[in-house]
Design an enzyme around this catalytic site. Sequence first.
Site, PDB file in Angstrom:
ATOM      1  CG  ASN A  45      -3.312   6.773   5.036  1.00  0.00           C
ATOM      2  OD1 ASN A  45      -2.183   6.627   5.507  1.00  0.00           O
ATOM      3  ND2 ASN A  45      -3.877   7.955   4.898  1.00  0.00           N
TER       4      ASN A  45
ATOM      5  N   GLY B   6      -7.068   0.896   3.847  1.00  0.00           N
ATOM      6  CA  GLY B   6      -8.483   1.304   3.778  1.00  0.00           C
ATOM      7  C   GLY B   6      -8.805   2.009   2.475  1.00  0.00           C
TER       8      GLY B   6
ATOM      9  NE  ARG C 273     -13.032   7.758  -7.350  1.00  0.00           N
ATOM     10  CZ  ARG C 273     -12.060   8.280  -6.591  1.00  0.00           C
ATOM     11  NH1 ARG C 273     -12.003   9.590  -6.372  1.00  0.00           N
ATOM     12  NH2 ARG C 273     -11.141   7.503  -6.066  1.00  0.00           N
TER      13      ARG C 273
ATOM     14  CD  GLU D 136     -25.408  15.489 -14.842  1.00  0.00           C
ATOM     15  OE1 GLU D 136     -24.656  15.361 -13.872  1.00  0.00           O
ATOM     16  OE2 GLU D 136     -25.225  14.899 -15.929  1.00  0.00           O
TER      17      GLU D 136
ATOM     18  CB  ALA E 226     -16.765   0.345  -0.567  1.00  0.00           C
TER      19      ALA E 226
ATOM     20  CB  ILE F 123     -19.058  12.044  -5.798  1.00  0.00           C
ATOM     21  CG1 ILE F 123     -18.637  10.594  -5.527  1.00  0.00           C
ATOM     22  CG2 ILE F 123     -18.127  13.023  -5.080  1.00  0.00           C
ATOM     23  CD1 ILE F 123     -17.236  10.223  -5.993  1.00  0.00           C
TER      24      ILE F 123
ATOM     25  CG  HIS G 144     -47.021  -1.400  12.786  1.00  0.00           C
ATOM     26  ND1 HIS G 144     -47.140  -0.566  11.694  1.00  0.00           N
ATOM     27  CD2 HIS G 144     -47.742  -0.817  13.784  1.00  0.00           C
ATOM     28  CE1 HIS G 144     -47.918   0.457  12.000  1.00  0.00           C
ATOM     29  NE2 HIS G 144     -48.288   0.336  13.270  1.00  0.00           N
TER      30      HIS G 144
ATOM     31  CD  GLU H  76      -2.527   1.734   0.223  1.00  0.00           C
ATOM     32  OE1 GLU H  76      -3.361   0.973  -0.288  1.00  0.00           O
ATOM     33  OE2 GLU H  76      -2.299   2.885  -0.234  1.00  0.00           O
TER      34      GLU H  76
HETATM   35  C1  FAD Z   1     -16.168  10.902  -2.134  1.00  0.00           C
HETATM   36  C2  FAD Z   1     -16.455   9.434  -2.321  1.00  0.00           C
HETATM   37  C3  FAD Z   1     -17.513   8.845  -1.638  1.00  0.00           C
HETATM   38  C4  FAD Z   1     -17.771   7.488  -1.793  1.00  0.00           C
HETATM   39  N1  FAD Z   1     -18.823   6.949  -1.100  1.00  0.00           N
HETATM   40  C5  FAD Z   1     -19.088   5.629  -1.245  1.00  0.00           C
HETATM   41  C6  FAD Z   1     -20.138   5.018  -0.488  1.00  0.00           C
HETATM   42  O1  FAD Z   1     -20.827   5.666   0.298  1.00  0.00           O
HETATM   43  N2  FAD Z   1     -20.361   3.692  -0.656  1.00  0.00           N
HETATM   44  C7  FAD Z   1     -19.611   2.942  -1.525  1.00  0.00           C
HETATM   45  O2  FAD Z   1     -19.848   1.745  -1.648  1.00  0.00           O
HETATM   46  N3  FAD Z   1     -18.602   3.491  -2.242  1.00  0.00           N
HETATM   47  C8  FAD Z   1     -18.316   4.807  -2.119  1.00  0.00           C
HETATM   48  N4  FAD Z   1     -17.279   5.356  -2.808  1.00  0.00           N
HETATM   49  C9  FAD Z   1     -16.506   4.492  -3.732  1.00  0.00           C
HETATM   50  C10 FAD Z   1     -15.494   3.636  -2.968  1.00  0.00           C
HETATM   51  O3  FAD Z   1     -14.653   4.466  -2.225  1.00  0.00           O
HETATM   52  C11 FAD Z   1     -14.696   2.798  -3.958  1.00  0.00           C
HETATM   53  O4  FAD Z   1     -15.569   2.067  -4.780  1.00  0.00           O
HETATM   54  C12 FAD Z   1     -13.794   1.807  -3.236  1.00  0.00           C
HETATM   55  O5  FAD Z   1     -12.900   2.488  -2.383  1.00  0.00           O
HETATM   56  C13 FAD Z   1     -13.007   0.970  -4.247  1.00  0.00           C
HETATM   57  O6  FAD Z   1     -12.183   0.075  -3.574  1.00  0.00           O
HETATM   58  P1  FAD Z   1     -10.818  -0.447  -4.222  1.00  0.00           P
HETATM   59  O7  FAD Z   1     -10.224  -1.378  -3.223  1.00  0.00           O
HETATM   60  O8  FAD Z   1     -11.076  -0.942  -5.585  1.00  0.00           O
HETATM   61  O9  FAD Z   1      -9.913   0.844  -4.396  1.00  0.00           O
HETATM   62  P2  FAD Z   1      -9.445   2.007  -3.418  1.00  0.00           P
HETATM   63  O10 FAD Z   1     -10.297   2.131  -2.238  1.00  0.00           O
HETATM   64  O11 FAD Z   1      -9.269   3.196  -4.293  1.00  0.00           O
HETATM   65  O12 FAD Z   1      -8.031   1.495  -2.905  1.00  0.00           O
HETATM   66  C14 FAD Z   1      -6.937   1.355  -3.755  1.00  0.00           C
HETATM   67  C15 FAD Z   1      -5.673   1.429  -2.918  1.00  0.00           C
HETATM   68  O13 FAD Z   1      -4.574   1.084  -3.731  1.00  0.00           O
HETATM   69  C16 FAD Z   1      -3.484   1.910  -3.423  1.00  0.00           C
HETATM   70  N5  FAD Z   1      -2.587   1.928  -4.575  1.00  0.00           N
HETATM   71  C17 FAD Z   1      -2.859   2.381  -5.828  1.00  0.00           C
HETATM   72  N6  FAD Z   1      -1.790   2.211  -6.636  1.00  0.00           N
HETATM   73  C18 FAD Z   1      -0.830   1.633  -5.870  1.00  0.00           C
HETATM   74  C19 FAD Z   1       0.486   1.217  -6.137  1.00  0.00           C
HETATM   75  N7  FAD Z   1       1.035   1.361  -7.340  1.00  0.00           N
HETATM   76  N8  FAD Z   1       1.182   0.666  -5.129  1.00  0.00           N
HETATM   77  C20 FAD Z   1       0.661   0.512  -3.888  1.00  0.00           C
HETATM   78  N9  FAD Z   1      -0.592   0.900  -3.583  1.00  0.00           N
HETATM   79  C21 FAD Z   1      -1.333   1.443  -4.563  1.00  0.00           C
HETATM   80  C22 FAD Z   1      -4.128   3.253  -3.150  1.00  0.00           C
HETATM   81  O14 FAD Z   1      -3.290   4.087  -2.358  1.00  0.00           O
HETATM   82  C23 FAD Z   1      -5.389   2.828  -2.394  1.00  0.00           C
HETATM   83  O15 FAD Z   1      -5.182   2.772  -1.009  1.00  0.00           O
HETATM   84  C24 FAD Z   1     -16.966   6.705  -2.654  1.00  0.00           C
HETATM   85  C25 FAD Z   1     -15.888   7.289  -3.332  1.00  0.00           C
HETATM   86  C26 FAD Z   1     -15.627   8.635  -3.165  1.00  0.00           C
HETATM   87  C27 FAD Z   1     -14.459   9.237  -3.888  1.00  0.00           C
END
Ligand code: FAD
Length: 470
Positions: A40, A42, A275, A206, A322, A187, A446, A37
Amino acid sequence: MPEPLEQLEVAILGGGPGGYVAALEVARRGASVVLVEKENLGGTCLNVGCIPTKVLTTSAELLSRARRGAEFGLSIPQADVDLPGLMACKEKTVEQLVAGVEQLLRARRVRIVRGTGRLARPGLLDVELGGGRRESIAARHVVLAPGSVAARPPIEGLDLPGVVFSTGALQIDRVPERFAVIGGGVIGMEFACIYEALGSRVTVLEAARTILPAGVDETIAQRLQSLLRRRGIDIRVGIDVKAIEATSDGLRVLTQGPDGALVVEADRVLVATGRWPNTDNLGLEECRLSQSGRFIAVDDRLATSLPGVWSIGDAVGGWMLAHKAMVEGRIVAENLTGGSRRVDHRAVPNVIFTRPEVAGVGLTESDARAAGADVKVTQFAFSANAKSRILGERDGVVRLVCEAGSGRVLGVHMLGPHATDLIAEGSLAVQAGVTADELAWTTHAHPTLPEAMLEAALGFRGAAIHMHSR
Ligand SMILES: Cc1cc2nc3c(=O)[nH]c(=O)nc-3n(C[C@H](O)[C@H](O)[C@H](O)COP(=O)(O)OP(=O)(O)OC[C@H]3O[C@@H](n4cnc5c(N)ncnc54)[C@H](O)[C@@H]3O)c2cc1C
């Protein structure tokens, strides 16, 4: 012959909900795991996505309810926002959850490597650890879970002070008097509702015909749009944003709309136009890994075009949520430890934390009709639900899209209080192929909000109890 699990090495790039869930699950199954990672643990979700935004939406909701105290027989003389307190609450929640993920990983003996990884070849990750140090991690399987980043649309002025993307919008030192949002997607609309509750005058710009154009039931998107307009959010649709300029007292967004040029003055501008997968500089081209546009191409077992290389989460596209990334983390863990599970995303709930909330799962009415299904839509308004009245949240509706003959639930779509929680029953119904009659004969407590789901199901046979239908 499958390899003995204790000798199986798995390297995972990215510690977001996709990557960390995959790591926990692979470790639970007995294989050794390294998680790389660069920021951070998460990922986007815990640090700058789901969690911090939901702390803000929760406080925004509490604030607006506190201001309506008199409706509930309460005297709350002054309900106001304490910005440093709000920021501290957000940071504390994030820190606690990130620490919790780290504890879980350590408890399952996942080795955490802090650094930036790239695929050198199948079975080998190259990691830059900082300070000129590097580590090569050899593993039988590599899982790419690099997530996504905010898209940068071709609009002039994106780097001006006061122009922010979602991560910047989470940091609020002062409530802007005028807040403009470019992009009325998930978002953009969540932030529009947050800033509106804090006291900003909000304008949403939009490009499509309505807000929430992607994947949301059209009648629900339209209803939310009218509700928010009535509440004072200025929503402009069919807008093409050209540029952002600095003015003597803030910013000016230059746009072209259906009625000609439109200029919106603002103190803060949020750019929320989608995104992109975070797939640059990962070594994908050099390794000739197949991509689908910017996304990593995977099959239905989440295997990429290269042997022993898998990918999950936002980087592979589909719902960029997520919980979709987490379920893919579990699927990939099963598949690389000898299983053969296929992705089944028919019942991924889409959740939008606006005020009121929006949620949906399965087919929308228009999707189902476009696919040639003979559908019957049955709906129930929250205004006729006792708990909604008690909560003072009467706006909204539950819509069930059912197969006309059998009544099988193909999709559930809702706007209303706690819709993002209520959709769980819809997910189960779609996943399990439940019929409207089966839902209708499931006793719901209820007075509760899920009774709206029961009544919508009863409506399939024109038998809703708490609504008169001819
Ligand atoms: C403002 C906002 C609100 C959101 N609200 C919601 C919500 O309410 N509910 C929901 O389901 N989803 C929500 N999402 C979407 C959700 O955050 C993502 O769908 C989810 O985090 C994707 O998970 P992931 O593991 O694919 O990637 P990410 O969570 O993006 O994690 C990827 C990780 O990989 C790491 N990384 C990348 N490249 C490298 C590298 N070369 N070497 C080492 N580490 C690397 C990054 O630092 C990061 O920590 C929201 C997104 C945003 C931006």
